[in-house]
Design an enzyme around this catalytic site. Structure first.
Site, mmCIF file in Angstrom:
data_model
loop_
_atom_site.group_PDB
_atom_site.id
_atom_site.type_symbol
_atom_site.label_atom_id
_atom_site.label_comp_id
_atom_site.label_asym_id
_atom_site.label_seq_id
_atom_site.Cartn_x
_atom_site.Cartn_y
_atom_site.Cartn_z
ATOM 1 N N GLU A 1 52.954 32.012 54.801
ATOM 2 C CA GLU A 1 53.613 33.262 54.418
ATOM 3 C C GLU A 1 54.766 33.672 55.339
ATOM 4 O OE1 GLU A 1 50.488 36.144 54.033
ATOM 5 O OE2 GLU A 1 49.395 34.940 52.565
ATOM 6 N N ASN B 1 52.765 27.587 52.800
ATOM 7 C CA ASN B 1 51.866 28.190 51.811
ATOM 8 C C ASN B 1 52.211 29.669 51.660
ATOM 9 O OD1 ASN B 1 49.274 28.036 50.242
ATOM 10 N ND2 ASN B 1 48.547 29.457 51.806
ATOM 11 N N HIS C 1 47.026 34.179 43.646
ATOM 12 C CA HIS C 1 46.267 35.426 43.525
ATOM 13 C C HIS C 1 46.871 36.192 42.351
ATOM 14 C CE1 HIS C 1 44.094 34.602 47.184
ATOM 15 N NE2 HIS C 1 45.221 34.475 47.862
ATOM 16 N N GLU D 1 44.738 28.972 46.577
ATOM 17 C CA GLU D 1 43.863 30.129 46.775
ATOM 18 C C GLU D 1 43.647 30.883 45.458
ATOM 19 O OE1 GLU D 1 45.214 32.588 50.009
ATOM 20 O OE2 GLU D 1 45.925 30.860 51.164
ATOM 21 N N ASP E 1 42.563 32.961 42.444
ATOM 22 C CA ASP E 1 41.625 33.904 41.832
ATOM 23 C C ASP E 1 42.413 34.721 40.815
ATOM 24 O OD1 ASP E 1 42.915 35.929 43.491
ATOM 25 O OD2 ASP E 1 41.475 35.478 45.067
#
Length: 469
Positions: free
Chosen positions: A161, A202, A238, A266, A268
């Site tokens: 990030e 990432n 996300h 990651e 979700d």
């Protein structure tokens, strides 16, 4: 992206073979349907989950993490504040525990993360460093952390990030002191620490084509042009159900066209609570969209969901009124999203006692297939398929065999297993009590062995001897 350690509900359990075997009834891949990891293996794809080491004390959590996923990511245990809370003082217990768990279960490991503006110890975040001092601090941390797991952790989020939602470089201690060169420096340090590892940057909100992902595309081009050892990019994923970007595949493709490995790192997909069947069905379509986008691009190497179960997801603590973001619910039951992933990976996408399961039925009255689906060191994962070739159903079946010398079963799924001396007896769980005429049941277990794993010499279904195929 989780930015603080999540409060979780810990269930204290004795991680013994008896507990693990008794817990097998909770596996989301019921009956003969293969778990996600088996299907992903057939596709040559990572199907991973973020795992918290302290939750491995929960037998259901531990078994589901082992059974369903062929890759794991440390949820918090590898972040800087966890492994080096004070200068030069390292704490490895949580990180080591997950690495050991992954090796016991034949899983790959994705290292998360080395250089990140968040979850930093205060001595780094608030340090008054010269450029030379911060460079040394970064190099020591990267070299020590990667060096400890060299040859064990295959891929790493080296820099996490570095760009904000405004598509500009984030105001972090690393950027303030070193400028944007800190990214290339970190990658070079990581390459020196483990030349065989695959190195990623990432971030979140770069799943589709937008200003932030454009900034990453330009960053990747710049890094590659200057010879920085960038191997891949992680798109976190996300997402909000019903609001997915429609150009995920095109975005994956453009990064893959740069020669980069792409992973959904990651994933979700959260929904507004409460849960309804309609929302679950929409979520399932969303998971299909992400899986299909990855599978359609040869450079996309895998998908990792950010958590094993909704019970321990970070989402409700950070998005008020939202949750239920993962494919497995609070009670370890498979949601429609689980079965949509199952189908995307080539499975039948459904669960039930009439599912034929993998493999072709045999021709004998009773036939047993005993297959090693993965092996490592002194352990293996075994899948057993029992075919009923008779003209009548076998109710409350019982399969017995003599355990090969030096082997011990440590956990099982889709069956309750008892061991008495060298004799092993496998019996049904609630959903597979009957083997229909011409039908079959499958179950699996993990075993440790002193030498090479071996197939038992014979099996009995009740009082009848079985043919081994």
């Amino acid at each position: 992206m989780p930015t603080t350690p999540r409060p979780v509900k810990t269930v204290l359990a004795s991680v013994t073979a008896a507990v693990l075997l008794a817990a097998a009834a909770a596996t989301p891949a019921h009956a003969q349907s293969p778990p996600l990891r088996d299907l992903a293996d057939q596709q040559g794809l990572r199907m991973g989950a973020a795992v918290a080491s302290h939750l491995l004390d929960d037998a259901d959590y531990r078994r589901t993490a082992a059974t369903e996923f062929n890759s794991v990511t440390h949820e918090n245990d590898l972040k800087w504040e966890s492994v080096q809370p004070q200068p030069g003082q390292y704490s490895w217990s949580g990180a080591d525990r997950l690495v050991e768990f992954a090796e016991q279960n034949g899983q790959q490991i994705h290292g998360h993360t080395l250089v990140w503006h968040s979850q930093l110890p205060s001595w780094v975040e608030n340090g008054s460093f010269t450029p030379a001092e911060l460079t040394q601090v970064m190099e020591d941390h990267i070299d020590t952390t990667m060096g400890r797991y060299r040859g064990q952790i295959q891929t790493w989020d080296v820099v996490n990030e570095p760009i904000g939602d405004d598509a500009q470089f984030r105001n972090s201690v690393f950027h303030r002191v070193l400028g944007e060169d800190f990214i290339a420096q970190s990658l070079h340090m990581a390459r020196a620490a483990d030349p065989e590892a695959t190195l990623f940057i990432n971030d979140y909100n770069i799943d589709g084509i937008n200003a932030k992902s454009d900034a990453y595309y330009e960053l990747a081009q710049d890094l590659l042009a200057q010879g920085a050892p960038l191997d891949g990019i992680g798109l976190q994923g996300h997402l909000i159900s019903g609001q997915l970007p429609q150009d995920i595949q095109q975005n994956i493709q453009r990064f893959a066209d740069l020669g980069l490995e792409v992973m959904i790192t990651e994933l979700d997909i959260r929904m507004t609570m409460p849960v309804t069947q309609q929302k679950l069905e929409q979520q399932a379509r969303d998971y299909t969209q992400v899986m299909d986008a990855c599978l359609a691009v040869s450079g996309c190497s895998g998908v990792t969901v950010w958590g094993v179960t909704d019970a321990h997801s970070w989402v409700p603590d950070h998005f008020t009124g939202e949750g239920a973001a993962l494919p497995i619910d609070d009670d370890y039951e498979a949601k429609p999203a689980y079965w949509s992933i199952h189908e995307a990976l080539g499975g039948d996408g459904q669960n039930g006692p009439d599912d034929p399961g993998p493999g072709e039925p045999g021709t004998g009255t009773c036939e047993v297939a005993y297959d090693f689906t993965s092996q490592w060191g002194q352990g293996a994962v075994v899948e057993v398929t029992v075919h009923n070739g008779s003209g009548s159903a076998v109710q409350d079946w019982s399969l017995t065999w003599e355990r090969p010398s030096g082997e011990q079963i440590s956990s099982a799924w889709n069956s309750l297993i008892q061991q008495s001396g060298t004799t092993v007896t496998a019996g049904p769980v609630e959903w597979n009590r009957s083997i229909a005429p011409g039908g079959q049941v499958s179950f699996g277990f993990q075993t440790t062995h002193a030498g090479a794993p071996s197939v038992p010499g014979g099996f009995s279904l009740g009082s009848e001897s079985c043919t081994i195929r």
